[in-house]
Design an enzyme around this catalytic site. Structure first.
Site, PDB file in Angstrom:
ATOM      1  CG  HIS A   1      -1.745  -1.195   1.388  1.00 24.34           C
ATOM      2  ND1 HIS A   1      -1.224  -2.396   1.809  1.00 24.34           N
ATOM      3  CD2 HIS A   1      -3.060  -1.401   1.151  1.00 24.34           C
ATOM      4  CE1 HIS A   1      -2.193  -3.299   1.828  1.00 24.34           C
ATOM      5  NE2 HIS A   1      -3.312  -2.720   1.439  1.00 24.34           N
TER       6      HIS A   1
ATOM      7  CE  LYS B   1      -5.643  -4.403  -0.570  1.00 24.17           C
ATOM      8  NZ  LYS B   1      -5.988  -4.191   0.846  1.00 24.17           N
TER       9      LYS B   1
END
Length: 256
Positions: A144, A171
């Site tokens: 992230h 992700k």
């Protein structure tokens, strides 16, 4: 239960799964929250345990995880501790204690999927990967960036790194400053979904990034996040609105 998150190939638009976060700070708040959220019938529920004020009490966390499973109406549960460096809440436990907590929830069968950050030390990643495999828990390796959007090549490299580290799912979430950043994320998603052997989940955050949450499935993102009660990240849409958008995309883009 099979693996909740399945691969899409990036060449044909497909409907992504919807995951709704649980961010209650207490056991009572979480039970009230999961009852309301599960009624909306998302495909997954994510327990953001870094929001939980008793995260330092292992037995309390395990008891709460057991209660959440009992109240989940059979919806798979994703267990996530997001670190401060990647946008999470401040917590008072060490990284070693966090790893031990992940081990416990997997070994006790209290969760179906876990999210581990790519930046996690190699020894701890290896340990968690082995336990995930042993317990048949699907595991995500995530990255992230709440400050910017890396280049398309760098986003793709993070997803490739997740695959190389044995993740079941890769992700990446980024923060866009322009719509060009959102398109960069979506182009990287399409390339990753077309070339990797594992499912990928991607999103651009904030208001600009909402487009990626709605249309990410068209580029191969296997899952998107939506809120039923409270948001866990900027740009998340209400689940009912997101579902309506996905219905329109299904009708006119995927032909379903």
């Amino acid at each position: 239960m099979g693996k909740p998150i399945q691969k899409t190939d990036g060449s044909t638009p497909q409907r992504p799964l919807i995951c709704a976060p649980l961010v209650g700070k207490t056991k009572a708040a979480l039970i009230e929250e999961i009852d309301a959220v599960a009624a909306k019938k998302p495909d997954l529920l994510e327990w953001r345990v870094d929001f939980y004020k008793h995260i330092g009490k292992t037995e309390d966390v395990l008891e709460t995880a057991s209660l959440l499973k009992a109240h989940s109406k059979g919806i798979p549960i994703l267990f996530t501790r997001r670190s401060i460096r990647e946008g999470g809440e401040p917590i008072t436990v060490s990284e070693q204690e966090v790893t031990a907590l992940y081990e416990q929830v997997m070994k006790l069968g209290l969760v179906d999927v876990v999210d581990v950050e790519l930046s996690c030390p190699e020894a701890e990643k290896e340990r968690l990967r082995a336990i995930a495999k042993e317990t048949e828990t699907q595991w995500i390796l995530s990255y992230h960036d709440f400050q910017r959007t890396p280049s398309e090549a760098d986003i793709l490299a993070k997803l490739q790194e997740a695959e190389a580290n044995g993740a079941d799912v890769g992700k990446v979430a980024v923060m866009p400053e322009t719509m060009a950043d959102v398109l960069t994320l979506m182009q990287a998603t399409q390339k990753a979904a077309s070339t990797l052997t594992i499912p990928v989940i991607t999103m651009a955050m904030g208001r600009l990034g909402t487009l990626s949450r709605m249309a990410g499935g068209a580029c191969g993102s296997a899952l998107t996040f939506a809120i039923a009660n409270e948001s866990s990240a900027p740009g998340q849409m209400p689940i009912d609105e997101l579902r309506s958008v996905l219905d329109v995309i299904d009708r006119y883009v995927t032909g379903q």
